[in-house]
Design an enzyme around this catalytic site. Structure first.
Site, PDB file in Angstrom:
ATOM      1  N   SER A 155       1.050  -1.004  -0.063  1.00 51.76           N
ATOM      2  CA  SER A 155       0.152   0.363  -0.153  1.00 51.76           C
ATOM      3  C   SER A 155       0.834   1.439   0.433  1.00 51.76           C
ATOM      4  CB  SER A 155      -0.721   0.019   1.002  1.00 51.76           C
ATOM      5  OG  SER A 155      -1.562   1.406   1.678  1.00 51.76           O
ATOM      6  N   TYR A 168      -1.862  -1.395  10.859  1.00 46.65           N
ATOM      7  CA  TYR A 168      -2.199  -0.852   8.910  1.00 46.65           C
ATOM      8  C   TYR A 168      -1.160  -1.335   8.418  1.00 46.65           C
ATOM      9  CZ  TYR A 168      -4.490  -1.029   3.975  1.00 46.65           C
ATOM     10  OH  TYR A 168      -4.593  -1.297   2.568  1.00 46.65           O
TER      11      TYR A 168
HETATM   12  N1  NAD Z   1      -8.429  -0.300  -1.662  1.00 43.28           N
HETATM   13  C1  NAD Z   1      -8.141   0.521  -1.062  1.00 43.28           C
HETATM   14  O1  NAD Z   1      -7.836   2.219  -0.996  1.00 43.28           O
HETATM   15  C2  NAD Z   1      -6.723  -0.697  -0.708  1.00 43.28           C
HETATM   16  C3  NAD Z   1      -5.065   0.661  -0.650  1.00 43.28           C
HETATM   17  C4  NAD Z   1      -3.643  -0.033  -0.865  1.00 43.28           C
HETATM   18  C5  NAD Z   1      -3.206  -1.387  -0.662  1.00 43.28           C
HETATM   19  N2  NAD Z   1      -4.770  -1.705  -0.923  1.00 43.28           N
HETATM   20  C6  NAD Z   1      -4.563  -3.501  -0.585  1.00 43.28           C
HETATM   21  O2  NAD Z   1      -5.922  -4.093  -1.750  1.00 43.28           O
HETATM   22  C7  NAD Z   1      -5.317  -5.082  -0.698  1.00 43.28           C
HETATM   23  C8  NAD Z   1      -6.646  -5.793  -1.794  1.00 43.28           C
HETATM   24  O3  NAD Z   1      -7.737  -5.322  -0.673  1.00 43.28           O
HETATM   25  P1  NAD Z   1      -8.932  -4.359  -1.782  1.00 43.28           P
HETATM   26  O4  NAD Z   1      -8.936  -2.972  -2.183  1.00 43.28           O
HETATM   27  O5  NAD Z   1      -9.061  -5.545  -3.057  1.00 43.28           O
HETATM   28  O6  NAD Z   1     -10.051  -4.852  -0.716  1.00 43.28           O
HETATM   29  P2  NAD Z   1     -11.455  -5.930  -0.317  1.00 43.28           P
HETATM   30  O7  NAD Z   1     -11.963  -5.519   0.428  1.00 43.28           O
HETATM   31  O8  NAD Z   1     -12.299  -5.721  -1.529  1.00 43.28           O
HETATM   32  O9  NAD Z   1     -10.612  -6.653  -1.128  1.00 43.28           O
HETATM   33  C9  NAD Z   1     -10.020  -7.767   0.065  1.00 43.28           C
HETATM   34  C10 NAD Z   1     -10.287  -8.818  -0.269  1.00 43.28           C
HETATM   35  O10 NAD Z   1      -9.211  -9.734   0.704  1.00 43.28           O
HETATM   36  C11 NAD Z   1      -9.850 -11.554   1.631  1.00 43.28           C
HETATM   37  N3  NAD Z   1      -9.614 -10.942   3.379  1.00 43.28           N
HETATM   38  C12 NAD Z   1      -9.716 -10.779   3.647  1.00 43.28           C
HETATM   39  N4  NAD Z   1      -8.693 -11.370   5.393  1.00 43.28           N
HETATM   40  C13 NAD Z   1      -8.957 -12.528   4.338  1.00 43.28           C
HETATM   41  C14 NAD Z   1      -7.801 -13.370   4.832  1.00 43.28           C
HETATM   42  N5  NAD Z   1      -7.273 -14.024   6.193  1.00 43.28           N
HETATM   43  N6  NAD Z   1      -7.673 -15.261   4.265  1.00 43.28           N
HETATM   44  C15 NAD Z   1      -8.218 -14.661   2.786  1.00 43.28           C
HETATM   45  N7  NAD Z   1      -9.307 -13.710   2.698  1.00 43.28           N
HETATM   46  C16 NAD Z   1      -9.040 -12.351   3.207  1.00 43.28           C
HETATM   47  C17 NAD Z   1     -11.851 -10.221   1.598  1.00 43.28           C
HETATM   48  O11 NAD Z   1     -12.546 -11.647   2.150  1.00 43.28           O
HETATM   49  C18 NAD Z   1     -11.591  -8.835   0.578  1.00 43.28           C
HETATM   50  O12 NAD Z   1     -12.903 -10.168  -0.575  1.00 43.28           O
HETATM   51  C19 NAD Z   1      -5.388  -5.559  -0.227  1.00 43.28           C
HETATM   52  O13 NAD Z   1      -3.999  -6.149   0.850  1.00 43.28           O
HETATM   53  C20 NAD Z   1      -5.636  -4.367   0.254  1.00 43.28           C
HETATM   54  O14 NAD Z   1      -4.426  -4.146   2.156  1.00 43.28           O
HETATM   55  C21 NAD Z   1      -6.254  -1.496  -0.990  1.00 43.28           C
END
Ligand code: NAD
Length: 296
Positions: A155, A168
């Protein structure tokens, strides 16, 4: 001819959001896909995590692209379950080339008693479970003898501090250390290890009721539109958040032969968030210019 023809890619957190976008992008380039997701709520998380219908939908969308797809309900924190996933992948597909460790949760907290449990949950999910996924999948990655690619989703918080998000931020900073160590340890096997570092992305993790209130303090019934101004102020490019597909382009690059000599890097896909000069951001600058125009 696809960039991932003949390859097998596993994506954690693949039921929706960025994970789904990565699965589809890699499938478009010919990879067979394995997706995993917890598909149930983790206590304390303020927004709904994916469910089994999300996982089934991703599987359907991937299959529609003409490649094979396996999906597993699997908590990435559960090392034994992740080993089962790797074993089933070996049985069904006979190989594994790319592991995209994308799952994660966003769970802000203060510095108080309540944060103690939250800290453990976030570190366990966003950092320790990444390690467990690597341990579970590495034997299969190595087994081809052809090398491979591990891509971890960090991130912007891997590089800068985020207010009220110590757990985080620490987990995501930790992933950079992990990527470097793994890159060093696995180089002789031609297994490349890299991270992508997104800014705000249009997924449920970011756009949810809880974040609407956090981004618009004091505002009654804040809308997604209300989030745009404060969200944009975090970025250098004039955009509040991006679509997941833009992270997928970076994931595809790192997975593909084009990145053959790229290992140990953390690639920001962050609209400039992490290099913003201190002081007035472009957004505030534009706002001031508009205000000034109004006065003239
Ligand atoms: N959305 C943002 O703004 C953003 C920004 C920077 C980084 N991220 C990172 O991107 C990645 C993807 O997130 P996203 O934005 O698609 O959000 P999202 O919530 O749509 O997707 C995350 C997925 O991870 C699954 N998950 C959570 N814990 C889990 C576990 N213990 N085992 C298996 N699956 C699990 C959830 O059910 C979900 O489907 C994450 O690592 C998040 O930290 C997101």
């Amino acid at each position: 001819m696809g960039k991932m023809d003949g390859k097998v890619a596993l994506i954690t957190g693949g039921a929706r959001g960025q994970g789904r976008a990565h699965a589809l992008r890699l499938a478009q380039e010919g990879a067979d896909i394995v997706i995993t997701d917890i598909c149930k709520q983790i206590e304390g998380v303020h927004y709904p995590l994916a469910d089994e219908s999300d996982l089934a939908e991703t599987e359907k969308l991937v299959r529609e692209l003409g490649v094979r797809c396996l999906s597993f309900v699997a908590d990435a924190r559960d090392a034994a379950r992740m080993k089962e996933v790797a074993d089933r992948t070996a049985d069904e597909f006979g190989r594994l080339d790319t592991v995209v460790i994308n799952h994660g949760i966003g769970l802000p907290h203060g510095i108080d008693e309540e944060s103690l449990e939250i800290w453990d949950t976030v570190i366990e999910t966003n950092l320790s479970a990444v390690w467990r996924t690597v341990v579970a999948t590495l034997p299969l990655l190595k087994a081809t003898g052809e090398g491979g690619s591990i891509i971890v989703t960090g991130s912007a918080a891997s590089l800068v501090a985020i207010f009220n998000n110590a757990a985080y931020t620490v987990a995501k900073h930790g992933l950079i250390g992990l990527v470097k160590c793994l890159a060093a340890d696995l180089a002789q096997d031609w297994i490349r290890v890299n991270a992508v570092l997104p800014t705000n992305v249009n997924t449920t993790l970011f756009i949810n009721e809880y974040n609407k209130s956090r981004f618009c303090p004091g505002k009654e019934d804040p809308t997604v539109d209300d989030m745009k101004i404060p969200a944009e102020s975090l970025n250098l490019l004039p955009v509040p958040w991006m679509e997941p597909e833009y992270v997928s382009h970076a994931v595809l690059y790192l997975a593909s032969e084009e990145a053959k000599y790229v290992t140990g890097i953390a690639l920001p896909v962050d609209a400039g968030m992490t290099i913003q000069p201190p002081g007035i951001t472009p957004f505030v600058g534009r706002m001031m210019a508009e205000l000034k125009q109004g006065l003239d």
